[in-house]
Design a protein around this motif. Sequence first.
Motif, PDB file in Angstrom:
ATOM      1  N   ARG A 100      -5.445  15.781  83.378  1.00  0.00           N
ATOM      2  CA  ARG A 100      -6.759  15.255  82.964  1.00  0.00           C
ATOM      3  C   ARG A 100      -7.639  14.964  84.187  1.00  0.00           C
ATOM      4  O   ARG A 100      -8.826  15.259  84.181  1.00  0.00           O
ATOM      5  CB  ARG A 100      -6.595  13.971  82.147  1.00  0.00           C
ATOM      6  N   GLU A 101      -7.013  14.417  85.235  1.00  0.00           N
ATOM      7  CA  GLU A 101      -7.825  13.998  86.381  1.00  0.00           C
ATOM      8  C   GLU A 101      -8.143  15.158  87.326  1.00  0.00           C
ATOM      9  O   GLU A 101      -9.268  15.321  87.770  1.00  0.00           O
ATOM     10  CB  GLU A 101      -7.075  12.915  87.149  1.00  0.00           C
ATOM     11  N   ARG A 102      -7.142  16.015  87.608  1.00  0.00           N
ATOM     12  CA  ARG A 102      -7.324  17.009  88.673  1.00  0.00           C
ATOM     13  C   ARG A 102      -7.536  18.434  88.160  1.00  0.00           C
ATOM     14  O   ARG A 102      -8.061  19.276  88.884  1.00  0.00           O
ATOM     15  CB  ARG A 102      -6.126  16.960  89.619  1.00  0.00           C
ATOM     16  N   TYR A 103      -7.081  18.720  86.943  1.00  0.00           N
ATOM     17  CA  TYR A 103      -7.251  20.066  86.370  1.00  0.00           C
ATOM     18  C   TYR A 103      -7.978  19.877  85.026  1.00  0.00           C
ATOM     19  O   TYR A 103      -7.503  20.321  83.967  1.00  0.00           O
ATOM     20  CB  TYR A 103      -5.890  20.733  86.183  1.00  0.00           C
ATOM     21  N   THR A 104      -9.097  19.178  85.105  1.00  0.00           N
ATOM     22  CA  THR A 104      -9.766  18.669  83.895  1.00  0.00           C
ATOM     23  C   THR A 104     -10.073  19.768  82.879  1.00  0.00           C
ATOM     24  O   THR A 104      -9.917  19.566  81.659  1.00  0.00           O
ATOM     25  CB  THR A 104     -11.073  17.950  84.296  1.00  0.00           C
ATOM     26  N   ALA A 105     -10.510  20.934  83.356  1.00  0.00           N
ATOM     27  CA  ALA A 105     -10.877  22.014  82.420  1.00  0.00           C
ATOM     28  C   ALA A 105      -9.691  22.370  81.526  1.00  0.00           C
ATOM     29  O   ALA A 105      -9.863  22.656  80.332  1.00  0.00           O
ATOM     30  CB  ALA A 105     -11.338  23.246  83.197  1.00  0.00           C
ATOM     31  N   LEU A 106      -8.495  22.354  82.093  1.00  0.00           N
ATOM     32  CA  LEU A 106      -7.307  22.724  81.316  1.00  0.00           C
ATOM     33  C   LEU A 106      -7.008  21.672  80.243  1.00  0.00           C
ATOM     34  O   LEU A 106      -6.723  22.015  79.083  1.00  0.00           O
ATOM     35  CB  LEU A 106      -6.109  22.898  82.258  1.00  0.00           C
ATOM     36  N   ALA A 107      -7.092  20.401  80.614  1.00  0.00           N
ATOM     37  CA  ALA A 107      -6.850  19.338  79.626  1.00  0.00           C
ATOM     38  C   ALA A 107      -7.896  19.403  78.512  1.00  0.00           C
ATOM     39  O   ALA A 107      -7.569  19.283  77.322  1.00  0.00           O
ATOM     40  CB  ALA A 107      -6.887  17.973  80.316  1.00  0.00           C
ATOM     41  N   GLN A 108      -9.153  19.639  78.905  1.00  0.00           N
ATOM     42  CA  GLN A 108     -10.221  19.709  77.885  1.00  0.00           C
ATOM     43  C   GLN A 108     -10.002  20.905  76.958  1.00  0.00           C
ATOM     44  O   GLN A 108     -10.154  20.795  75.734  1.00  0.00           O
ATOM     45  CB  GLN A 108     -11.584  19.827  78.571  1.00  0.00           C
ATOM     46  N   ALA A 109      -9.642  22.053  77.551  1.00  0.00           N
ATOM     47  CA  ALA A 109      -9.443  23.260  76.728  1.00  0.00           C
ATOM     48  C   ALA A 109      -8.300  23.036  75.738  1.00  0.00           C
ATOM     49  O   ALA A 109      -8.411  23.364  74.552  1.00  0.00           O
ATOM     50  CB  ALA A 109      -9.145  24.453  77.632  1.00  0.00           C
ATOM     51  N   ALA A 110      -7.186  22.459  76.229  1.00  0.00           N
ATOM     52  CA  ALA A 110      -6.033  22.227  75.341  1.00  0.00           C
ATOM     53  C   ALA A 110      -6.417  21.277  74.207  1.00  0.00           C
ATOM     54  O   ALA A 110      -6.034  21.464  73.045  1.00  0.00           O
ATOM     55  CB  ALA A 110      -4.869  21.664  76.150  1.00  0.00           C
ATOM     56  N   GLU A 111      -7.208  20.275  74.542  1.00  0.00           N
ATOM     57  CA  GLU A 111      -7.597  19.256  73.551  1.00  0.00           C
ATOM     58  C   GLU A 111      -8.535  19.820  72.485  1.00  0.00           C
ATOM     59  O   GLU A 111      -8.638  19.273  71.389  1.00  0.00           O
ATOM     60  CB  GLU A 111      -8.274  18.097  74.290  1.00  0.00           C
ATOM     61  N   LEU A 112      -9.216  20.922  72.824  1.00  0.00           N
ATOM     62  CA  LEU A 112     -10.181  21.501  71.879  1.00  0.00           C
ATOM     63  C   LEU A 112      -9.553  22.576  70.986  1.00  0.00           C
ATOM     64  O   LEU A 112     -10.242  23.223  70.207  1.00  0.00           O
ATOM     65  CB  LEU A 112     -11.359  22.113  72.652  1.00  0.00           C
ATOM     66  N   ILE A 113      -8.251  22.794  71.118  1.00  0.00           N
ATOM     67  CA  ILE A 113      -7.604  23.840  70.308  1.00  0.00           C
ATOM     68  C   ILE A 113      -7.175  23.271  68.947  1.00  0.00           C
ATOM     69  O   ILE A 113      -6.510  22.240  68.874  1.00  0.00           O
ATOM     70  CB  ILE A 113      -6.382  24.418  71.059  1.00  0.00           C
TER      71      ILE A 113
END
Length: 338
Positions: A100-113
């Motif tokens: 969430r903190e350092r690879y934010t795009a990945l956490a956001q993408a996973a959360e939007l699936i």
Amino acid sequence: MLRLPRFRIAFPTEYGEAAEMLADLGAAELDRARGTPSLRVMLVAGGTDLFPNMKRRQFTPEVLVSLARVRGSSRIESNGHLLIAAGATLTALSRNPLIRERYTALAQAAELISTPQLRNMGTIGGNVCLDTRCNWYDQSLFWRSAEGFCMKTNPDVVCRVATSSPRCLAVASADTVPALLALGAKVHFQDAAGAREVPIAELYREDGIRPTIVSQDEVLTDVTLPDADGWRSTYLKLRDRNAFDFPIAGVAAAVRWDGARVSEARIAITALGSRPLLVDAAAAPLVGSHLEDGAIVAAAEAVHKVARPMDNTSGTISQRKRAALVFTERALRSLRQA
Ligand SMILES: Cc1cc2nc3c(=O)[nH]c(=O)nc-3n(C[C@H](O)[C@H](O)[C@H](O)COP(=O)(O)OP(=O)(O)OC[C@H]3O[C@@H](n4cnc5c(N)ncnc54)[C@H](O)[C@@H]3O)c2cc1C
Ligand code: SF4
């Protein structure tokens, strides 16, 4: 109600064992003309995409090799770089504090699936290897047979979206992939003979039928991401219903700050063609900039130019192309320094 076809299932406990099963059980293709372009054996992780596809008879494997019991397949480890095993769930990615903190795009993408239930089962491996999608193809066997199928089911038939197209134009639809592209990920595979590593930017092809270079007997074991020092990233997604739909346009942006200037940048898109794409031309105006308006507009125009949506998902072509431009601008503005 659509029912699953009959299949056998095997539960290896190591990735190497899974790869051997794929090799032993064979990759012979069955008869496409029957409308079931099946492989004899397929991998299944969470099953959140494969099982609906099997219910629609898009695949009818005789044997599934489940990765659910592979040891260590859900680990997420950081040691300078980040290692995510293929069986890590989307929920685990979206909740991991480091991601969430350092690879934010990945956490956001996973959360939007999709939905919480599907994120609890769905894995990053299944997302990276997700099949392409199309309104003409993601239908029951009954519907597709009434229409006479299309090239993705039977190579002797035309594409229904563009009848003169020599290739299938089905859409890349995995949300984590643009984030992984923007974050410079590598993907690691194992087959019965050994292992190989591929930069994710080289994994995908502009082909809706065979959208990756992965062979049928390879298993994705891990995804690795380089150190994120100085990087900020984000992912924005357009979809019909925010509750659970697949993307109809998606933009991931990552920039590395060196003092007040951007020293590296990556912009990647999905759902705007058959291949998720790293847009190199969009990075050029950003490098050396302060993310001032002019640089952002130039990057967004470069993304707009390469976005080639077709009329085979929800939304219109012009709406999705416009979203590529607007989302690039919004994503980059959000990455400005305070
Ligand atoms: C209602 C609904 C909404 C959805 N919305 C979205 C969405 O918004 N965005 C999105 O990206 N996805 C969406 N999905 C698709 C799916 O839930 C996710 O993509 C999920 O990450 C797939 O992971 P899985 O583990 O369930 O894959 P599976 O269904 O198990 O497998 C998917 C494919 O990957 C292959 N595979 C799996 N693991 C490996 C491996 N380790 N090595 C090689 N091949 C492998 C399988 O053989 C199969 O072909 C949705 C699905 C549904 C049903
Ligand atoms: S893009 Fe064409 S060939 Fe591909 S799934 Fe859709 S209709 Fe079929």
